[in-house]
Design a protein around this motif. Sequence first.
Motif, PDB file in Angstrom:
ATOM      1  N   GLY A  62      -4.382  14.123   8.331  1.00  0.00           N
ATOM      2  CA  GLY A  62      -3.474  13.750   7.241  1.00  0.00           C
ATOM      3  C   GLY A  62      -4.185  13.033   6.106  1.00  0.00           C
ATOM      4  N   THR A  63      -4.083  11.707   6.122  1.00  0.00           N
ATOM      5  CA  THR A  63      -4.638  10.869   5.048  1.00  0.00           C
ATOM      6  C   THR A  63      -6.096  11.193   4.719  1.00  0.00           C
ATOM      7  N   ASP A  64      -6.938  11.288   5.742  1.00  0.00           N
ATOM      8  CA  ASP A  64      -8.365  11.519   5.501  1.00  0.00           C
ATOM      9  C   ASP A  64      -8.625  12.885   4.879  1.00  0.00           C
ATOM     10  N   THR A 194      -4.772   6.802  -3.351  1.00  0.00           N
ATOM     11  CA  THR A 194      -4.593   5.391  -2.997  1.00  0.00           C
ATOM     12  C   THR A 194      -4.508   5.195  -1.477  1.00  0.00           C
ATOM     13  N   MET A 195      -3.921   6.135  -0.766  1.00  0.00           N
ATOM     14  CA  MET A 195      -3.835   5.996   0.694  1.00  0.00           C
ATOM     15  C   MET A 195      -5.236   5.962   1.315  1.00  0.00           C
ATOM     16  N   GLY A 196      -6.128   6.769   0.770  1.00  0.00           N
ATOM     17  CA  GLY A 196      -7.506   6.794   1.282  1.00  0.00           C
ATOM     18  C   GLY A 196      -8.181   5.435   1.116  1.00  0.00           C
ATOM     19  N   PHE A 197      -7.995   4.831  -0.050  1.00  0.00           N
ATOM     20  CA  PHE A 197      -8.592   3.510  -0.281  1.00  0.00           C
ATOM     21  C   PHE A 197      -7.974   2.463   0.639  1.00  0.00           C
ATOM     22  N   CYS A 198      -6.643   2.551   0.833  1.00  0.00           N
ATOM     23  CA  CYS A 198      -5.984   1.590   1.721  1.00  0.00           C
ATOM     24  C   CYS A 198      -6.543   1.702   3.133  1.00  0.00           C
ATOM     25  N   LYS A 199      -6.751   2.936   3.590  1.00  0.00           N
ATOM     26  CA  LYS A 199      -7.243   3.112   4.957  1.00  0.00           C
ATOM     27  C   LYS A 199      -8.654   2.534   5.108  1.00  0.00           C
ATOM     28  N   VAL A 228       2.032   0.824   9.534  1.00  0.00           N
ATOM     29  CA  VAL A 228       2.160   1.909   8.556  1.00  0.00           C
ATOM     30  C   VAL A 228       1.458   1.482   7.275  1.00  0.00           C
ATOM     31  N   LEU A 229       0.541   2.315   6.787  1.00  0.00           N
ATOM     32  CA  LEU A 229      -0.187   1.988   5.554  1.00  0.00           C
ATOM     33  C   LEU A 229       0.755   1.966   4.361  1.00  0.00           C
ATOM     34  N   VAL A 230       0.572   0.968   3.492  1.00  0.00           N
ATOM     35  CA  VAL A 230       1.384   0.837   2.283  1.00  0.00           C
ATOM     36  C   VAL A 230       0.447   0.917   1.084  1.00  0.00           C
ATOM     37  N   ASN A 231       0.822   1.694   0.087  1.00  0.00           N
ATOM     38  CA  ASN A 231      -0.053   1.812  -1.085  1.00  0.00           C
ATOM     39  C   ASN A 231       0.689   1.447  -2.380  1.00  0.00           C
ATOM     40  N   LYS A 232       1.663   0.583  -2.270  1.00  0.00           N
ATOM     41  CA  LYS A 232       2.437   0.207  -3.474  1.00  0.00           C
ATOM     42  C   LYS A 232       2.094  -1.222  -3.898  1.00  0.00           C
ATOM     43  N   GLY A 233       1.695  -1.357  -5.147  1.00  0.00           N
ATOM     44  CA  GLY A 233       1.486  -2.686  -5.718  1.00  0.00           C
ATOM     45  C   GLY A 233       0.321  -3.460  -5.142  1.00  0.00           C
ATOM     46  N   ASN A 234      -0.602  -2.782  -4.480  1.00  0.00           N
ATOM     47  CA  ASN A 234      -1.703  -3.536  -3.864  1.00  0.00           C
ATOM     48  C   ASN A 234      -3.069  -2.927  -4.143  1.00  0.00           C
TER      49      ASN A 234
END
Length: 492
Positions: A62-64, A194-199, A228-234
């Motif tokens: 998924g994310t990766d 952004t999800m990739g950076f969060c992970k 659960v990864l969050v990618n809002k406002g961070n």
Amino acid sequence: MNICYQCGHTMVSEEHYLANKSEFTVEPKFNHYEHIIQNALYGRLKPNNILCKQCGGSFSSGTDKDFVSLFQIITETSQHRFINKDHGKGSINTLSGFLFDKADERKKKDVRIRENIVTPKDPFYDYDSEEQVVYLYANRVRSKQYEPVVRKELERKGINTAELTFKVVEDVTEMGVLGIFFSQGVEDFHQKFTMGFCKIAVGFATYHKVDRNNLKNVLKIDASGMGVLVNKGNIFPFFPVGTVDAQLELIRPDIERHYPSHTLILFSQKFEGGKKHLYCYIDLFSTFQYYVLLNDDYTGPDIYHNYYQAVAKEDIKEPVDVRKIRHKYLNIVVSDYKIDTKKFKGADSDMEAYLDFLQAEIKNYSFAPALDLKKELYDRLEFLMSSYVAAESGLFVTEASGIINRLSAGEKRALLFELQYYLSRPDGGIEFYRKNFLEDDGSGKLETMSTPVECGTDLSINKVRSIYCTGKFEQMSKWIFENRLIKDDQQD
Ligand SMILES: [Zn+2]
């Protein structure tokens, strides 16, 4: 710690489980090696105690997968210059770009890039009446269908094509300036990116033993205990608000010894009133630079960790012959080949034995992508300082002295102060880098500012930011195309 940050379960090794099945009532979560920076991006940091095998598998499909596909324009065009991946071969895809007219930048052609050959999306031709040659710009397959079309068109214009020579030009790179694109035409780009950076940020923090409950801005733990990864406002882009940062980034491909590289910096920052933030600074391919705010009310101990690695193979073409080097320069060889001179057991006066020792160490040298950020940064800062001296004295020039010369008097003063501040710190400036910068408080005194806070709040500089990001990507594109046709038979 040995807890999976996603499911929250303690992990056991699969071997242990298989040998002791009777001790378990349900199948446990297994330890597995998880790349913090994705393998497809040549990441090499790979702990086995941050994410279980079961959760790691769901990320990789998924994310990766989504994240690494965004970087194909880099990873595919430069495979031959990069270090080996831990596993998996590169794929071959067709990528899109533009070829800008050298004389008029507003004119551009759509091009396709495949295995580093740049062909036009729509074929075109040039008729050279003097030489009696028609150049067909198209790939081999297309040119076969295209030639009769061109013949007909020329004949309609009254040109006898029987005597003409048709030449196919497959690679059109030389005809213009190639522009490659990163986000264009990608569905859900922002989400995937952004999800990739969060992970990466969560992985790096967990690796450095930050409890998953202390990552609240980027990992929400639901009622069932799943993270659960969050990618809002961070997540927000780095922008060189400090003078030293600006100079370092402007000439980064020239002064970063192992350009392009990956950098991760995990750090806490304390604010007035005692509140602490926890950040991860992520810098991929020396180009994509973001802060991830992991926690805006961090309650753990103060923390600082960095990770720095090369992505490209090193440019040492031939092993050095130490007997051809003047003795006073031998320390450069020692540094270049990372030789531990303490391993030399002979007498200090025995130069011949010492040279033999160095030569043997060089022979055994193999390039390790993991690098020392503190040392590499210090070298860059010292280079900036000597460039400042060069600019002010006019006695010599460096790659950076020209740019420094064009700064205003105030900017030069700020650069000098900040450089001195960096270099005089006991840590060589490493714990200042990407965390803080100095700003004139209006009365001539310098104030220490937070780089992530400034990057995350000052939206007035949005236009400048976008110019900066474009500039960074242009540095990378230039590197890709300078290295495009370099054959490298060196082993990594
Ligand atoms: Zn898990």
